[in-house]
Motif scaffolding. Structure first.
Motif, PDB file in Angstrom:
ATOM      1  N   THR A  83      52.724   7.663  29.744  1.00 41.73           N
ATOM      2  CA  THR A  83      53.023   7.364  31.141  1.00 41.73           C
ATOM      3  C   THR A  83      53.348   8.626  31.935  1.00 41.73           C
ATOM      4  O   THR A  83      53.827   9.625  31.384  1.00 41.73           O
ATOM      5  N   ALA A  84      53.070   8.530  33.246  1.00 44.94           N
ATOM      6  CA  ALA A  84      53.511   9.567  34.190  1.00 44.94           C
ATOM      7  C   ALA A  84      53.566   8.895  35.559  1.00 44.94           C
ATOM      8  O   ALA A  84      52.732   9.166  36.416  1.00 44.94           O
ATOM      9  N   ASP A  85      54.468   7.986  35.750  1.00 46.38           N
ATOM     10  CA  ASP A  85      54.763   7.189  36.961  1.00 46.38           C
ATOM     11  C   ASP A  85      54.640   5.679  36.702  1.00 46.38           C
ATOM     12  O   ASP A  85      55.404   4.901  37.251  1.00 46.38           O
ATOM     13  N   GLY A 137      61.022   1.815  30.630  1.00 44.34           N
ATOM     14  CA  GLY A 137      61.297   3.240  30.788  1.00 44.34           C
ATOM     15  C   GLY A 137      61.243   3.687  32.237  1.00 44.34           C
ATOM     16  O   GLY A 137      60.990   2.901  33.149  1.00 44.34           O
ATOM     17  N   ALA A 138      61.480   4.970  32.427  1.00 42.20           N
ATOM     18  CA  ALA A 138      61.435   5.554  33.764  1.00 42.20           C
ATOM     19  C   ALA A 138      60.053   5.354  34.380  1.00 42.20           C
ATOM     20  O   ALA A 138      59.036   5.472  33.693  1.00 42.20           O
ATOM     21  N   ARG A 205      62.770  15.799  37.761  1.00 48.19           N
ATOM     22  CA  ARG A 205      61.850  16.753  37.133  1.00 48.19           C
ATOM     23  C   ARG A 205      61.947  16.761  35.615  1.00 48.19           C
ATOM     24  O   ARG A 205      61.218  17.502  34.952  1.00 48.19           O
ATOM     25  N   GLY A 206      62.821  15.941  35.097  1.00 49.68           N
ATOM     26  CA  GLY A 206      62.882  15.760  33.641  1.00 49.68           C
ATOM     27  C   GLY A 206      61.742  14.916  33.115  1.00 49.68           C
ATOM     28  O   GLY A 206      61.633  14.696  31.911  1.00 49.68           O
ATOM     29  N   TYR A 207      60.901  14.433  34.030  1.00 54.78           N
ATOM     30  CA  TYR A 207      59.745  13.607  33.651  1.00 54.78           C
ATOM     31  C   TYR A 207      58.469  14.190  34.224  1.00 54.78           C
ATOM     32  O   TYR A 207      58.484  14.853  35.261  1.00 54.78           O
ATOM     33  N   HIS A 208      57.352  13.883  33.569  1.00 52.24           N
ATOM     34  CA  HIS A 208      56.041  14.170  34.154  1.00 52.24           C
ATOM     35  C   HIS A 208      55.753  13.110  35.207  1.00 52.24           C
ATOM     36  O   HIS A 208      56.052  11.936  35.015  1.00 52.24           O
ATOM     37  N   SER A 209      55.163  13.536  36.331  1.00 54.05           N
ATOM     38  CA  SER A 209      54.803  12.610  37.395  1.00 54.05           C
ATOM     39  C   SER A 209      53.421  12.952  37.902  1.00 54.05           C
ATOM     40  O   SER A 209      53.185  14.058  38.391  1.00 54.05           O
ATOM     41  N   SER A 215      49.367  16.195  37.511  1.00 51.67           N
ATOM     42  CA  SER A 215      49.230  16.782  36.186  1.00 51.67           C
ATOM     43  C   SER A 215      48.632  15.792  35.185  1.00 51.67           C
ATOM     44  O   SER A 215      48.715  14.583  35.372  1.00 51.67           O
ATOM     45  N   ASN A 216      48.032  16.323  34.126  1.00 55.44           N
ATOM     46  CA  ASN A 216      47.541  15.438  33.066  1.00 55.44           C
ATOM     47  C   ASN A 216      48.559  15.320  31.933  1.00 55.44           C
ATOM     48  O   ASN A 216      48.249  14.815  30.865  1.00 55.44           O
ATOM     49  N   ARG A 217      49.759  15.785  32.170  1.00 58.98           N
ATOM     50  CA  ARG A 217      50.805  15.668  31.141  1.00 58.98           C
ATOM     51  C   ARG A 217      51.435  14.287  31.179  1.00 58.98           C
ATOM     52  O   ARG A 217      51.528  13.675  32.245  1.00 58.98           O
ATOM     53  N   ARG A 218      51.844  13.819  30.026  1.00 58.51           N
ATOM     54  CA  ARG A 218      52.340  12.445  29.914  1.00 58.51           C
ATOM     55  C   ARG A 218      53.577  12.350  29.028  1.00 58.51           C
ATOM     56  O   ARG A 218      53.649  13.008  27.988  1.00 58.51           O
ATOM     57  N   GLN A 219      54.491  11.456  29.433  1.00 54.75           N
ATOM     58  CA  GLN A 219      55.551  11.024  28.531  1.00 54.75           C
ATOM     59  C   GLN A 219      54.911  10.226  27.402  1.00 54.75           C
ATOM     60  O   GLN A 219      53.928   9.515  27.634  1.00 54.75           O
TER      61      GLN A 219
END
Ligand SMILES: [Zn+2]
Length: 228
Positions: A83-85, A137-138, A205-209, A215-219
């Motif tokens: 996830t990222a949002d 989750g967030a 900012r503790g999470y990818h969004s 970004s292509n980064r993910r929790q």
């Protein structure tokens, strides 16, 4: 048996994992050969995993195609949602019969993937909504999730068709968290059995969004049944 769950923050990040053969968490190391990853196509299909699905999404083994949710009864098999949002949702049967991991963004929420998972847990495993503990989750908050008037109207009318009461506003902002919470209650999950990480992935900012950074980064978010 016991349930295990993990709701991710910035690290470990999904793409970095692909260079490794295991997930290193504070309390645990999980080999990727025991993890199952869903393709995540912003739909509401859910796959019931078997032992042979372990390792899907890693090495040469494809992700489970066309699904945004995974369910398993197999001990030591860990379901992963990235996830990222969007909201990651982890469901656990208190008697450790099955667990579920879901990806519920705008489309998954509109299509009520949460309600579908609860229906499947009942139909396939006899697990009732009151048997569940659920972790959300967030995810992105309404203030940071403005969409077009068309998408807003579509979302609101889908929620109303489900008999729910989406929080209305003039800025076409979608409240995924509130919608998922209502879907869980409406399906029969007890208020006390729902735990939510109230952080906004966009604000914190503790999470990818994805919306904030593109970004292509993910929790990574994980759930499984394991031996004591
Ligand atoms: Zn926010």
């Amino acid at each position: 048996m016991k349930n295990y769950f993990y709701l991710g923050k910035r690290e470990p990040e999904y793409r970095q994992l692909l260079q490794q053969d295991c997930i290193r968490l504070e309390d645990k190391v999980i080999p990727l050969s025991q993890v199952v990853s869903a393709e995540q196509v912003h739909g509401s299909r859910i796959h019931i995993c078997s032992q042979s699905d372990s390792g899907a999404g890693f090495g040469d083994k494809a992700k489970i195609a066309g699904v945004d949710g995974l369910i398993t009864q197999v001990p030591e098999q860990y379901l992963m949602i990235r996830t990222a949002d969007c909201a990651p949702i982890l469901m656990m049967d208190k008697q450790h019969r099955a667990v579920a991991a879901l990806h519920s963004g705008r489309e998954g929420t509109r299509q009520n993937i949460v309600g579908k998972a609860i229906d499947m847990l009942r139909a396939h495993f006899g697990i009732l909504p009151q048997d569940l503990s659920v972790w959300v989750g967030a995810c992105i908050c309404a203030e940071h999730y403005q969409v077009s008037p068309e998408l807003y109207e579509q979302f609101v009318s889908s929620m109303q068709e489900q008999g729910l009461h989406p929080r209305l506003n003039d800025n076409h902002q979608l409240d995924i968290r509130s919608a998922v919470f209502q879907q869980l209650l409406s399906a029969g999950v007890a208020f006390r059995d729902i735990d939510q990480d109230m952080n906004c992935t966009h604000a914190d900012r503790g999470y990818h969004s994805f919306r904030r950074d593109g970004s292509n980064r993910r929790q990574i978010n994980l759930v499984g049944i394991e031996h004591e």
